[in-house]
Design an enzyme around this catalytic site. Structure first.
Site, PDB file in Angstrom:
ATOM      1  N   ALA A 178       1.458  14.976 -22.497  1.00 36.47           N
ATOM      2  CA  ALA A 178       0.977  13.673 -22.976  1.00 36.47           C
ATOM      3  C   ALA A 178       1.808  13.116 -24.148  1.00 36.47           C
ATOM      4  O   ALA A 178       2.066  11.924 -24.209  1.00 36.47           O
ATOM      5  CB  ALA A 178      -0.495  13.771 -23.381  1.00 36.47           C
ATOM      6  N   HIS A 212     -19.704  14.870 -26.917  1.00 32.71           N
ATOM      7  CA  HIS A 212     -19.344  13.970 -28.016  1.00 32.71           C
ATOM      8  C   HIS A 212     -19.283  12.506 -27.594  1.00 32.71           C
ATOM      9  O   HIS A 212     -19.479  11.620 -28.411  1.00 32.71           O
ATOM     10  CB  HIS A 212     -18.029  14.394 -28.672  1.00 32.71           C
ATOM     11  N   PHE A 231      -6.635  20.693 -24.450  1.00 34.78           N
ATOM     12  CA  PHE A 231      -7.440  19.560 -24.892  1.00 34.78           C
ATOM     13  C   PHE A 231      -8.836  19.674 -24.268  1.00 34.78           C
ATOM     14  O   PHE A 231      -9.034  20.407 -23.309  1.00 34.78           O
ATOM     15  CB  PHE A 231      -6.762  18.239 -24.504  1.00 34.78           C
ATOM     16  N   ASP A 232      -9.811  18.905 -24.800  1.00 32.94           N
ATOM     17  CA  ASP A 232     -11.195  19.082 -24.315  1.00 32.94           C
ATOM     18  C   ASP A 232     -11.359  18.779 -22.830  1.00 32.94           C
ATOM     19  O   ASP A 232     -11.999  19.532 -22.108  1.00 32.94           O
ATOM     20  CB  ASP A 232     -12.203  18.286 -25.174  1.00 32.94           C
ATOM     21  N   TYR A 268       0.834  -1.207   0.000  1.00 33.55           N
ATOM     22  CA  TYR A 268       0.000   0.000   0.000  1.00 33.55           C
ATOM     23  C   TYR A 268       0.867   1.254   0.000  1.00 33.55           C
ATOM     24  O   TYR A 268       0.621   2.196  -0.735  1.00 33.55           O
ATOM     25  CB  TYR A 268      -0.937  -0.003   1.218  1.00 33.55           C
ATOM     26  N   ASP A 326       1.302  20.223 -20.484  1.00 36.09           N
ATOM     27  CA  ASP A 326       0.490  19.033 -20.667  1.00 36.09           C
ATOM     28  C   ASP A 326       1.366  18.170 -21.567  1.00 36.09           C
ATOM     29  O   ASP A 326       1.462  18.392 -22.772  1.00 36.09           O
ATOM     30  CB  ASP A 326      -0.843  19.384 -21.330  1.00 36.09           C
ATOM     31  N   LYS A 342      -0.465   7.943 -23.532  1.00 35.92           N
ATOM     32  CA  LYS A 342       0.072   8.277 -24.860  1.00 35.92           C
ATOM     33  C   LYS A 342       1.570   7.933 -24.852  1.00 35.92           C
ATOM     34  O   LYS A 342       1.941   6.800 -25.035  1.00 35.92           O
ATOM     35  CB  LYS A 342      -0.158   9.768 -25.169  1.00 35.92           C
TER      36      LYS A 342
HETATM   37  N1  F0G Z   1      -4.215  16.115 -22.438  1.00 40.02           N
HETATM   38  C1  F0G Z   1      -4.158  15.778 -23.729  1.00 40.02           C
HETATM   39  C2  F0G Z   1      -3.339  16.599 -24.675  1.00 40.02           C
HETATM   40  C3  F0G Z   1      -4.879  14.666 -24.192  1.00 40.02           C
HETATM   41  O1  F0G Z   1      -4.823  14.346 -25.480  1.00 40.02           O
HETATM   42  C4  F0G Z   1      -5.654  13.913 -23.269  1.00 40.02           C
HETATM   43  C5  F0G Z   1      -6.419  12.754 -23.694  1.00 40.02           C
HETATM   44  C6  F0G Z   1      -5.658  14.296 -21.919  1.00 40.02           C
HETATM   45  C7  F0G Z   1      -4.930  15.397 -21.549  1.00 40.02           C
HETATM   46  C8  F0G Z   1      -6.441  13.542 -20.889  1.00 40.02           C
HETATM   47  O2  F0G Z   1      -5.791  12.362 -20.564  1.00 40.02           O
HETATM   48  O3  F0G Z   1      -7.370  10.573 -21.304  1.00 40.02           O
HETATM   49  O4  F0G Z   1      -5.501  10.100 -19.728  1.00 40.02           O
HETATM   50  O5  F0G Z   1      -7.451  11.401 -18.975  1.00 40.02           O
HETATM   51  N2  F0G Z   1      -6.634  12.467 -24.895  1.00 40.02           N
HETATM   52  C9  F0G Z   1      -7.289  11.268 -25.389  1.00 40.02           C
HETATM   53  C10 F0G Z   1      -7.445  11.384 -26.868  1.00 40.02           C
HETATM   54  C11 F0G Z   1      -8.525  10.877 -24.673  1.00 40.02           C
HETATM   55  O6  F0G Z   1      -8.123  10.544 -27.461  1.00 40.02           O
HETATM   56  O7  F0G Z   1      -6.864  12.285 -27.471  1.00 40.02           O
HETATM   57  P1  F0G Z   1      -6.583  11.041 -20.127  1.00 40.02           P
END
Ligand code: F0G
Length: 461
Positions: A220, A453, A128-129, A76, A218, A261
């Site tokens: 990713a 979406h 990102f969204d 843990y 960010d 990613k």
């Molecule tokens: N930031 C970026 C640039 C992303 O592309 C995503 C997720 C996230 C944050 C959120 O991360 O999914 O691990 O919670 N993008 C995916 C996509 C969902 O299909 O582009 P997450």
């Protein structure tokens, strides 16, 4: 002799395990799409032939990663896999504190809860969204400041992900006291997977420092971003990917990371910060929301494969293969006159929906229609990143504010598909293009309140 170039270009791996996929007959695909209310999120993966919905959490792990699964320490508190992850991230990115989370969103949720006060603005190159949604969730205001070239889909620019430095400076000058941090997304997923140059990162750092505003990444797709810097930016050709990553991150105060990613894992993420106060606030929220500091919503084995994925993703052989495959699909489409964002970015090819189906008005979702048609044509699942995902109602006037780009994203999972799969995808798009005049638009019959979406239900106009 001696100076001859090496033969290169094939996948830097061989395949040890396979997962069967199958193209179901066209009549069934049409039926499945109708049953899914013309929303690809509602399709069953068994009915999908080639799944380009996302590059997130869909990577194939290496034998080194699979072996790491068996090395999970499920204590843990204090799992040795956390310390491995921490060491890899510190070595790669140079940040002081590393907080594991189960994906990118909880990292955003926790960091933003620690940093954003209601009414504050959070500028970025291209949120990102989910990132924008999390900023709004904390009653903050996301502000995107892309360069104008980012919106000209057919025009070449080496770093379309760059932040507009002039606009950033103007905003900080005006609203500086009301801005908790600046967020640089590398690469910019919403605008084509386009990279940000080192020069742009450096300049953003200079300006944000001047106004004493922290800079977070960010991150990713940080490794793909570093590859483009090496390929395209003056002075980086002979630097290693690792050195470029370190330099990029040296301009930041921390990051949020979706390791799904460029972590090459199916689940995982983390927050980094150099600020002890931020670390403590995030740590408290982590324990509340994700779990103890050394596991953050993940099992020990997940932490181990994330550490190993991060070690692998900065391999230049891997990145050469990766970026080349995305480019290959892009070139196949461009050769056939399909309008895509040019140049192709790091993780996906983006079709310009309005240019592809010019007879369908934006209010009838041309990029969503393209995605739906591509499934029915070739069993390929793609994703709309455009009007469905980003159009918003103006709170005062009730009018719809449309996003500048309406895109169908063909996101390529890492180490999963071959170029022959890419040929099938391209062929599918080309066939749609040949019969496009007969294709009709879509309308929304039902939608949820946020991130519509994922669940919206459509029917044909
Ligand atoms: N930031 C970026 C640039 C992303 O592309 C995503 C997720 C996230 C944050 C959120 O991360 O999914 O691990 O919670 N993008 C995916 C996509 C969902 O299909 O582009 P997450």
């Amino acid at each position: 002799m001696g100076q001859e170039k090496e033969i290169m270009g094939a996948e830097p791996f061989k395949i040890k395990m396979v997962e069967p996929i199958r193209l179901i007959p066209r009549v069934e695909r049409v039926k499945r799409m109708e049953e899914a209310y013309f929303n690809v999120f509602r399709l069953k993966p068994d009915d999908v032939y080639i799944d380009l919905l996302t590059d997130s959490g869909t990577s194939a792990m290496s034998d080194y990663q699979w072996a790491g699964l068996m090395m999970g320490d499920e204590s843990y508190a204090g799992s040795r896999n956390f310390y491995h992850l921490e060491q890899v991230v510190q070595d790669l990115m140079g940040f002081r504190y590393v907080i594991p989370t189960h994906q990118g969103r909880p990292a955003e949720n926790i960091l933003f809860s620690a940093l954003i006060q209601p009414g504050q603005m959070v500028p970025g190159n291209a949120h990102f969204d989910t990132t924008a949604a999390h900023i709004r969730h904390k009653k903050g205001i996301p502000v995107n400041l892309p360069i104008p070239e980012a919106l000209r889909t057919g025009e070449f620019h080496p770093f379309k992900g760059n932040v507009n430095i002039g606009e950033l400076e103007a905003l900080l000058n005006q609203e500086g006291k009301n801005i908790p941090f600046f967020l640089m997304t590398i690469t910019n997923n919403t605008g084509g997977g386009q990279p940000v140059s080192m020069e742009n990162i450096r300049k953003a750092r200079e300006i944000t420092s001047k106004y004493r505003i922290p800079l977070y990444f960010d991150a990713a797709r940080f490794a793909e971003n570093a590859y483009f810097i090496k390929e395209r930016e003056e002075g980086y050709r002979d630097r290693s990917i690792k050195a470029i990553v370190k330099e990029m991150m040296s301009h930041g105060d921390g990051c949020v990371m979706s390791a799904k990613k460029d972590g090459l894992v199916n689940m995982g993420g983390f927050i980094c910060t150099n600020d002890e106060g931020v670390y403590q606030r995030c740590g408290e929220l982590l324990i509340l929301m994700e779990g103890f500091l050394t596991y953050g919503g993940l099992s020990g084995r997940d932490l181990e494969v994330m550490a190993r994925g991060l070690e692998e993703v900065v391999s230049e052989d891997y990145l050469t293969y990766r970026i080349r495959q995305v480019r290959y699909l892009g070139e196949r489409l461009m050769d056939a006159g399909i309008p895509i964002i040019h140049p192709t970015g790091g993780h996906a090819v983006y079709i310009d929906g309005r240019a592809f189906l010019p007879h369908i008005p934006q209010s009838q979702f041309p990029a969503q229609v393209t995605s739906v048609e591509l499934y029915m044509e070739a069993g390929v699942r793609s994703l709309e990143i455009g009007t469905v995902a980003f159009a918003r109602k103006d709170e005062k006037t009730g009018e719809t504010i449309y996003p500048p780009l309406d895109l169908t994203r063909l996101a390529i999972p890492r180490r999963v598909y071959t170029d022959r799969h890419m040929d099938v995808v391209a062929e599918g798009v080309i066939r749609i293009s040949k019969r496009k005049e007969s294709i009709r638009g879509l309308k929304i019959n039902w939608e949820p309140k946020v991130l519509r979406h994922f669940l919206a239900k459509f029917s044909r106009v």
